[in-house]
Design an enzyme around this catalytic site. Structure first.
Site, PDB file in Angstrom:
ATOM      1  N   GLU A  48       0.800  -1.264   0.075  1.00 63.50           N
ATOM      2  CA  GLU A  48      -0.006   0.021   0.056  1.00 63.50           C
ATOM      3  C   GLU A  48       0.822   1.430  -0.019  1.00 63.50           C
ATOM      4  OE1 GLU A  48      -3.159   0.280  -0.479  1.00 63.50           O
ATOM      5  OE2 GLU A  48      -3.635  -1.770  -0.415  1.00 63.50           O
ATOM      6  N   ASN A  52       1.343   4.016  -3.123  1.00 60.19           N
ATOM      7  CA  ASN A  52       1.096   5.280  -2.993  1.00 60.19           C
ATOM      8  C   ASN A  52       2.127   6.294  -3.531  1.00 60.19           C
ATOM      9  OD1 ASN A  52      -1.577   4.990  -1.462  1.00 60.19           O
ATOM     10  ND2 ASN A  52      -0.692   5.571   0.313  1.00 60.19           N
ATOM     11  N   ARG A 107      -9.298   4.610  -7.617  1.00 67.02           N
ATOM     12  CA  ARG A 107      -8.659   4.141  -6.160  1.00 67.02           C
ATOM     13  C   ARG A 107      -9.761   4.316  -5.067  1.00 67.02           C
ATOM     14  NH1 ARG A 107      -4.105   1.682  -7.374  1.00 67.02           N
ATOM     15  NH2 ARG A 107      -3.336   2.567  -9.255  1.00 67.02           N
TER      16      ARG A 107
END
Length: 143
Positions: A48, A52, A107
């Site tokens: 994650e 990002n 997203r």
């Protein structure tokens, strides 16, 4: 906190390298002989954070992502993920579940929520136009 071992890796912010980051962190953390489910949590949190960096920090460009890891005493793992991308204007807002700066890419805006739920501690520092640093800790259960 006593550092027992450490490791650093840096790589371009290309989506193909997200898997590399998971494998590198997993291989390093394996020294602690963690339970499979807890190691999976760490891999997901790292995934994650790196995603990002790729999607938000270096949007439409390629930069460098750095991961530093430390094995600490008491079966603890320290992970720092750093980019020199666009930075986060409002960290508190960015950490709200379902908030995203890339809705056009569909997203979900759950990256920070996932990181927080899978790790014992999460901190985020960022400066606009300078980049973002995420620090995560995980204490593994004994087997």
């Amino acid at each position: 906190m006593k550092v027992l071992n450490e490791f650093k890796i840096s790589f371009p912010s290309r989506s193909v390298n997200e898997g590399l980051s998971r494998i590198a962190v997993s291989a390093f953390a394996a020294q602690l002989d963690p339970p499979v489910d807890e190691l999976s949590d760490v891999k997901t949190a790292v995934s994650e954070a790196v995603t990002n960096c790729i999607v938000h920090a270096y949007k439409n460009t390629v930069g460098t992502i750095e991961i530093s890891m430390r094995i600490l005493d008491q079966n603890r793992l320290y992970i720092k993920i750093k980019d020199k991308g666009c930075g986060i204007e409002d960290i508190e807002k960015a950490m709200e579940p379902l908030f995203t700066t890339a809705p056009e890419e569909e997203r979900a805006g759950l990256g920070f929520a996932v990181m927080e739920s899978f790790m014992d501690k999460l901190s985020v520092r960022s400066k606009v136009s300078k980049g973002t640093t995420i620090i995560m800790y995980k204490k593994f259960s004994s087997r």
